[in-house]
Design an enzyme around this catalytic site. Structure first.
Site, mmCIF file in Angstrom:
data_model
loop_
_atom_site.group_PDB
_atom_site.id
_atom_site.type_symbol
_atom_site.label_atom_id
_atom_site.label_comp_id
_atom_site.label_asym_id
_atom_site.label_seq_id
_atom_site.Cartn_x
_atom_site.Cartn_y
_atom_site.Cartn_z
ATOM 1 N N ILE A 152 77.393 -7.832 -89.276
ATOM 2 C CA ILE A 152 76.796 -9.203 -89.473
ATOM 3 C C ILE A 152 76.673 -9.976 -90.660
ATOM 4 O O ILE A 152 77.009 -11.176 -90.722
ATOM 5 C CB ILE A 152 75.229 -8.922 -89.284
ATOM 6 C CG1 ILE A 152 74.854 -8.354 -87.895
ATOM 7 C CG2 ILE A 152 74.107 -9.970 -89.835
ATOM 8 C CD1 ILE A 152 73.349 -7.868 -87.385
ATOM 9 N N ASP A 171 78.460 -2.825 -101.386
ATOM 10 C CA ASP A 171 78.378 -1.874 -100.072
ATOM 11 C C ASP A 171 79.278 -0.718 -100.332
ATOM 12 O O ASP A 171 80.419 -0.597 -100.574
ATOM 13 C CB ASP A 171 78.978 -2.318 -98.841
ATOM 14 C CG ASP A 171 78.555 -1.496 -97.507
ATOM 15 O OD1 ASP A 171 78.694 -0.062 -97.983
ATOM 16 O OD2 ASP A 171 78.366 -1.863 -96.496
ATOM 17 N N THR A 231 66.045 -9.031 -93.201
ATOM 18 C CA THR A 231 66.354 -9.077 -91.518
ATOM 19 C C THR A 231 66.736 -7.852 -91.182
ATOM 20 O O THR A 231 66.988 -7.387 -90.097
ATOM 21 C CB THR A 231 67.222 -10.085 -91.239
ATOM 22 O OG1 THR A 231 68.561 -9.813 -91.534
ATOM 23 C CG2 THR A 231 66.971 -11.512 -91.454
ATOM 24 N N ALA A 232 66.771 -6.610 -92.332
ATOM 25 C CA ALA A 232 67.422 -5.313 -91.930
ATOM 26 C C ALA A 232 66.220 -4.426 -91.395
ATOM 27 O O ALA A 232 66.237 -4.643 -90.162
ATOM 28 C CB ALA A 232 67.959 -4.741 -93.177
ATOM 29 N N ARG A 233 65.690 -3.904 -91.902
ATOM 30 C CA ARG A 233 64.489 -3.107 -91.592
ATOM 31 C C ARG A 233 63.225 -3.146 -92.915
ATOM 32 O O ARG A 233 63.625 -3.251 -93.852
ATOM 33 C CB ARG A 233 65.017 -1.520 -91.749
ATOM 34 C CG ARG A 233 65.499 -1.384 -90.345
ATOM 35 C CD ARG A 233 64.792 -1.537 -89.240
ATOM 36 N NE ARG A 233 65.384 -1.342 -87.880
ATOM 37 C CZ ARG A 233 65.770 -2.297 -86.934
ATOM 38 N NH1 ARG A 233 65.986 -3.378 -87.529
ATOM 39 N NH2 ARG A 233 66.347 -2.002 -85.894
ATOM 40 N N ASP A 257 61.595 -10.736 -92.056
ATOM 41 C CA ASP A 257 61.332 -10.629 -90.479
ATOM 42 C C ASP A 257 61.009 -9.273 -90.045
ATOM 43 O O ASP A 257 60.649 -8.969 -89.034
ATOM 44 C CB ASP A 257 62.714 -11.009 -89.938
ATOM 45 C CG ASP A 257 62.749 -10.995 -88.389
ATOM 46 O OD1 ASP A 257 61.819 -11.673 -88.065
ATOM 47 O OD2 ASP A 257 63.643 -10.473 -87.792
ATOM 48 N N GLU A 262 54.739 -2.615 -88.712
ATOM 49 C CA GLU A 262 54.371 -3.772 -87.659
ATOM 50 C C GLU A 262 53.739 -3.509 -86.605
ATOM 51 O O GLU A 262 53.749 -2.448 -85.901
ATOM 52 C CB GLU A 262 55.928 -4.055 -87.267
ATOM 53 C CG GLU A 262 56.958 -4.393 -88.483
ATOM 54 C CD GLU A 262 58.409 -4.428 -87.820
ATOM 55 O OE1 GLU A 262 58.606 -4.578 -86.552
ATOM 56 O OE2 GLU A 262 59.277 -4.692 -88.856
ATOM 57 N N HIS A 281 59.884 -9.860 -86.787
ATOM 58 C CA HIS A 281 61.108 -9.153 -86.050
ATOM 59 C C HIS A 281 61.752 -9.832 -85.223
ATOM 60 O O HIS A 281 62.145 -9.159 -84.062
ATOM 61 C CB HIS A 281 60.810 -7.794 -85.715
ATOM 62 C CG HIS A 281 61.733 -6.646 -85.875
ATOM 63 N ND1 HIS A 281 61.268 -5.503 -86.312
ATOM 64 C CD2 HIS A 281 62.819 -6.770 -85.999
ATOM 65 C CE1 HIS A 281 62.396 -4.662 -86.446
ATOM 66 N NE2 HIS A 281 63.591 -5.639 -85.977
ATOM 67 N N ILE A 282 62.240 -11.078 -85.387
ATOM 68 C CA ILE A 282 62.969 -11.879 -84.232
ATOM 69 C C ILE A 282 64.347 -12.486 -84.744
ATOM 70 O O ILE A 282 64.673 -13.203 -83.974
ATOM 71 C CB ILE A 282 61.919 -12.936 -83.839
ATOM 72 C CG1 ILE A 282 62.164 -13.620 -82.457
ATOM 73 C CG2 ILE A 282 61.731 -14.201 -84.805
ATOM 74 C CD1 ILE A 282 61.140 -14.427 -81.707
ATOM 75 N N ALA A 283 64.508 -12.159 -85.899
ATOM 76 C CA ALA A 283 65.727 -12.833 -86.379
ATOM 77 C C ALA A 283 66.936 -12.660 -85.502
ATOM 78 O O ALA A 283 67.652 -13.638 -85.427
ATOM 79 C CB ALA A 283 66.160 -12.056 -87.756
#
Length: 309
Positions: A152, A171, A231-233, A257, A262, A281-283
């Site tokens: 991604i 990374d 948008t990960a966690r 997101d 949640e 949580h919709i990305a």
């Protein structure tokens, strides 16, 4: 009894196609009824879930015939992968299915937060005309920092570069001689990326090593006025520290997101914080991505069960 049990929403055409080869129970309400879910395991050889169904040892004990878990998405923190491995149960993420949706979400957040004008509708309709206050910044020439450089993030990098952004990534699990670094600046240290980036986007799994990776110290290291997009966690960002950074106006904005808990509650530390865009949580969830990940999952499950693929 069914061969396949689906506990969360999924593209109905893909489900109908799977029914040509397997007996299927499709009940998206099971995710909210744990007792009923646990009582539905007899004879089930494949379980299809999103990110809310907990696939843990308790569940595995109630699904004695389970051979595969199809994940409608890519994150696996709701699945006990070790327990599945011990029981020879295949865990099958829908790799690549929501890449476009997440990449577009991140870029949209960067545009909205850097420009600053898009959330002004209530003020404008009330008769205000805050042109100078909402002048904002262009995105061309800005630096995007990617924490994690998997599929991604690499797609996002390509799209950002097409828009004139500079891209750097951190990374430690991608070797320095990997060809992926030929088009993106490699930041050996996370701190280096945080210091340089105008917008930081997170693309790492949640683990003991990444929990609160973006804490108060990391946020203080970030460039003043920069943006954070997650948008990960949830859990990768220390939400209390983020709220403080936004209130102090060290960060220019944030788009979240995912969250530590949640859904959020009314007394969340993020309540009332300006400069924050929050989504549920919709990305990675669009009509198009739902179709893609559903069909990928159907194919994965078919292969795992040894039926037509």
């Amino acid at each position: 009894m069914s061969d396949v049990l689906i506990s969360e929403f999924m593209d109905e055409a893909a489900v109908a196609d799977l029914e040509r080869d397997c007996s299927v129970t499709f009940d998206a309400t099971l995710v909210d009824d744990r007792a009923r879910l646990l009582s539905s395991g007899a004879g089930v050889r494949a379980l299809i879930v999103r990110n809310r169904t907990r696939v843990d040892r308790e569940l595995l004990a109630r699904f004695p015939d389970l051979r595969a878990v199809g994940r409608l998405g890519v994150g696996l923190d709701n699945i006990d992968v070790d327990a599945c491995r011990e029981s020879d149960i295949a865990v099958l993420p829908a790799t690549g299915g929501n890449t476009v949706s997440v990449a577009e979400y991140v870029l949209t957040g960067i545009f909205m937060l850097r420009r600053g004008a898009y959330l002004s509708t209530p003020r404008v309709l009330a008769g205000e005309w805050p042109r100078q206050a909402l002048m904002g910044h262009e995105t061309q020439g800005a630096t995007l920092g990617l924490v994690g450089f998997g599929g991604i993030a690499r797609d996002l990098a390509r799209r950002a570069q097409c828009l004139g952004m500079q891209v750097m990534a951190h990374d430690p699990f991608v070797p320095a001689d990997d060809a992926a670094w030929q088009t993106v600046e490699r930041a050996e240290r996370l701190a280096t990326l945080l210091e340089k980036a105008d917008a930081v986007s997170l693309h790492v799994p949640l683990s003991e090593g990444t929990r609160h990776l973006i804490d108060g110290e990391a946020l203080a290291t970030m460039k003043p006025g920069s943006l954070l997009i997650n948008t990960a966690r949830g859990g990768i960002v220390d939400e209390r520290a983020l709220a403080a950074s936004l209130r102090d106006r060290h960060l220019g904005g944030a788009m979240l997101d995912v969250f530590e808990e949640e859904p959020l509650t009314a007394d969340s530390v993020l309540s009332g914080v300006e400069g924050l865009i929050a989504t549920p949580h919709i990305a990675g969830v669009t009509h198009e991505s739902n179709e893609r990940i559903s069909w990928i999952t159907v194919d994965n499950v078919r292969r795992a069960l040894g039926v037509r693929a």
